[in-house]
Design a protein around this motif. Structure first.
Motif, PDB file in Angstrom:
ATOM      1  N   ARG A   1       0.812  -1.217   0.000  1.00  0.00           N
ATOM      2  CA  ARG A   1       0.000   0.000   0.000  1.00  0.00           C
ATOM      3  C   ARG A   1       0.850   1.274   0.000  1.00  0.00           C
ATOM      4  N   PHE A   2       2.177   1.105  -0.024  1.00  0.00           N
ATOM      5  CA  PHE A   2       3.104   2.242  -0.051  1.00  0.00           C
ATOM      6  C   PHE A   2       4.183   1.971  -1.085  1.00  0.00           C
ATOM      7  N   GLY A   3       4.625   3.033  -1.766  1.00  0.00           N
ATOM      8  CA  GLY A   3       5.717   2.892  -2.733  1.00  0.00           C
ATOM      9  C   GLY A   3       7.033   2.582  -2.046  1.00  0.00           C
ATOM     10  N   SER A   4       7.203   3.079  -0.824  1.00  0.00           N
ATOM     11  CA  SER A   4       8.390   2.810  -0.009  1.00  0.00           C
ATOM     12  C   SER A   4       7.964   2.884   1.459  1.00  0.00           C
ATOM     13  N   ARG A   5       8.853   2.455   2.322  1.00  0.00           N
ATOM     14  CA  ARG A   5       8.554   2.471   3.755  1.00  0.00           C
ATOM     15  C   ARG A   5       8.205   3.894   4.185  1.00  0.00           C
ATOM     16  N   PRO A   6       7.094   4.084   4.898  1.00  0.00           N
ATOM     17  CA  PRO A   6       6.749   5.440   5.363  1.00  0.00           C
ATOM     18  C   PRO A   6       7.852   6.011   6.257  1.00  0.00           C
ATOM     19  N   ARG A   7       8.090   7.309   6.122  1.00  0.00           N
ATOM     20  CA  ARG A   7       9.068   7.995   6.975  1.00  0.00           C
ATOM     21  C   ARG A   7       8.572   7.950   8.404  1.00  0.00           C
ATOM     22  N   ALA A   8       9.436   7.479   9.304  1.00  0.00           N
ATOM     23  CA  ALA A   8       9.020   7.347  10.697  1.00  0.00           C
ATOM     24  C   ALA A   8      10.237   7.442  11.603  1.00  0.00           C
ATOM     25  N   GLY A   9      10.002   7.893  12.834  1.00  0.00           N
ATOM     26  CA  GLY A   9      11.053   7.970  13.844  1.00  0.00           C
ATOM     27  C   GLY A   9      11.242   6.661  14.587  1.00  0.00           C
ATOM     28  N   ILE A  10      10.454   5.658  14.241  1.00  0.00           N
ATOM     29  CA  ILE A  10      10.589   4.312  14.792  1.00  0.00           C
ATOM     30  C   ILE A  10      10.688   3.340  13.624  1.00  0.00           C
ATOM     31  N   LEU A  11      11.215   2.169  13.893  1.00  0.00           N
ATOM     32  CA  LEU A  11      11.317   1.165  12.836  1.00  0.00           C
ATOM     33  C   LEU A  11       9.938   0.611  12.518  1.00  0.00           C
ATOM     34  N   LEU A  12       9.555   0.674  11.259  1.00  0.00           N
ATOM     35  CA  LEU A  12       8.323   0.051  10.782  1.00  0.00           C
ATOM     36  C   LEU A  12       8.709  -1.200   9.999  1.00  0.00           C
ATOM     37  N   VAL A  13       8.191  -2.345  10.420  1.00  0.00           N
ATOM     38  CA  VAL A  13       8.477  -3.630   9.801  1.00  0.00           C
ATOM     39  C   VAL A  13       7.374  -3.946   8.794  1.00  0.00           C
ATOM     40  N   PRO A  14       7.733  -4.448   7.619  1.00  0.00           N
ATOM     41  CA  PRO A  14       6.691  -4.793   6.642  1.00  0.00           C
ATOM     42  C   PRO A  14       5.812  -5.935   7.150  1.00  0.00           C
ATOM     43  N   LEU A  15       4.507  -5.757   7.062  1.00  0.00           N
ATOM     44  CA  LEU A  15       3.571  -6.837   7.374  1.00  0.00           C
ATOM     45  C   LEU A  15       3.600  -7.858   6.252  1.00  0.00           C
ATOM     46  N   ARG A  16       3.265  -9.106   6.596  1.00  0.00           N
ATOM     47  CA  ARG A  16       3.121 -10.170   5.610  1.00  0.00           C
ATOM     48  C   ARG A  16       1.681 -10.665   5.661  1.00  0.00           C
TER      49      ARG A  16
ATOM     50  N   LYS B   1       1.958  12.315   8.697  1.00  0.00           N
ATOM     51  CA  LYS B   1       2.659  13.524   9.131  1.00  0.00           C
ATOM     52  C   LYS B   1       3.258  13.353  10.521  1.00  0.00           C
ATOM     53  N   LEU B   2       2.579  12.602  11.372  1.00  0.00           N
ATOM     54  CA  LEU B   2       3.014  12.415  12.756  1.00  0.00           C
ATOM     55  C   LEU B   2       4.169  11.420  12.891  1.00  0.00           C
ATOM     56  N   LEU B   3       4.195  10.385  12.082  1.00  0.00           N
ATOM     57  CA  LEU B   3       5.182   9.308  12.212  1.00  0.00           C
ATOM     58  C   LEU B   3       6.631   9.766  12.367  1.00  0.00           C
ATOM     59  N   PRO B   4       7.121  10.743  11.574  1.00  0.00           N
ATOM     60  CA  PRO B   4       8.523  11.138  11.719  1.00  0.00           C
ATOM     61  C   PRO B   4       8.865  11.730  13.093  1.00  0.00           C
ATOM     62  N   ARG B   5       7.856  12.199  13.829  1.00  0.00           N
ATOM     63  CA  ARG B   5       8.098  12.806  15.142  1.00  0.00           C
ATOM     64  C   ARG B   5       7.945  11.819  16.298  1.00  0.00           C
ATOM     65  N   LEU B   6       7.594  10.587  15.992  1.00  0.00           N
ATOM     66  CA  LEU B   6       7.439   9.571  17.031  1.00  0.00           C
ATOM     67  C   LEU B   6       8.725   8.797  17.207  1.00  0.00           C
ATOM     68  N   SER B   7       8.909   8.244  18.406  1.00  0.00           N
ATOM     69  CA  SER B   7      10.095   7.430  18.691  1.00  0.00           C
ATOM     70  C   SER B   7       9.745   6.423  19.775  1.00  0.00           C
TER      71      SER B   7
END
Length: 183
Positions: free
Chosen positions: A72-87, A169-175
């Protein structure tokens, strides 16, 4: 209408979910320049969370990890935490009598579980909060996720949800230091 969010800024350490009453299912996620519409559990807030009660737990919970739907995304969303791809075979056990209660599992799974790979887009981005993880209390409520809001605006089963644009928008500011306080 989208809420207010400074597009860039320092990492957030404290966010609060504010609702008008303990029985409300809609509120605001606020803190550090953030003010966004949020949806919580269909039963509102509860001090004594139980499996299947539809309530969001009162208290503060850290973000311990996250997932995203790579299809559902062209690349991993920008985030301040690691987002793991779902299977497609990812699930989460919600059976209090199972040894994997409140843990990720692979589907098909023989006991009660929730599919993480969903058609409704709610888990296109899903963060795991540290509710009832260590120690796990059987029947105390399985995962409290922070995920995308349902398109029809309905309440969650106990999680917290934001509109997709607000979450991205919020993801990059989370950790991993971000704590979300309910109530």
């Amino acid at each position: 209408m989208h809420g207010k969010l400074k597009p860039k800024g320092p990492a957030l350490t404290r966010l609060h979910v504010r609702v008008k009453s303990p029985h409300s299912t809609r509120g605001r996620l606020v803190g550090g320049g953030v003010d966004l519409a949020a949806t919580i559990g269909r039963s509102g807030l509860s001090v004594l969370k139980r499996e299947g009660d539809g309530a969001s737990p009162r208290g503060g919970f850290r973000i311990v990890g996250g997932f995203y739907r790579p299809d559902r995304f062209g690349s991993r969303p920008r985030a301040g935490i690691l987002l793991v791809p779902l299977r497609p075979d990812d699930g989460w056990c919600d059976d209090p009598s199972d040894g994997n209660y409140n843990r990720p599992v692979r589907c098909p799974y023989p006991r009660s579980h929730e599919a993480m790979w969903r058609d409704d887009h709610a888990y296109d981005v899903v963060l795991v909060l540290d509710f009832n993880l260590r120690p796990r209390i059987r029947g105390g409520g399985s995962a409290i996720f922070f995920h995308l809001a349902h398109a029809d605006g309905r309440p969650t089963a106990g999680c917290m949800a934001l509109k997709r644009a607000d979450m991205l928008k919020l993801l990059p500011r989370l950790s991993a230091r971000t704590t979300i306080f309910f109530g």
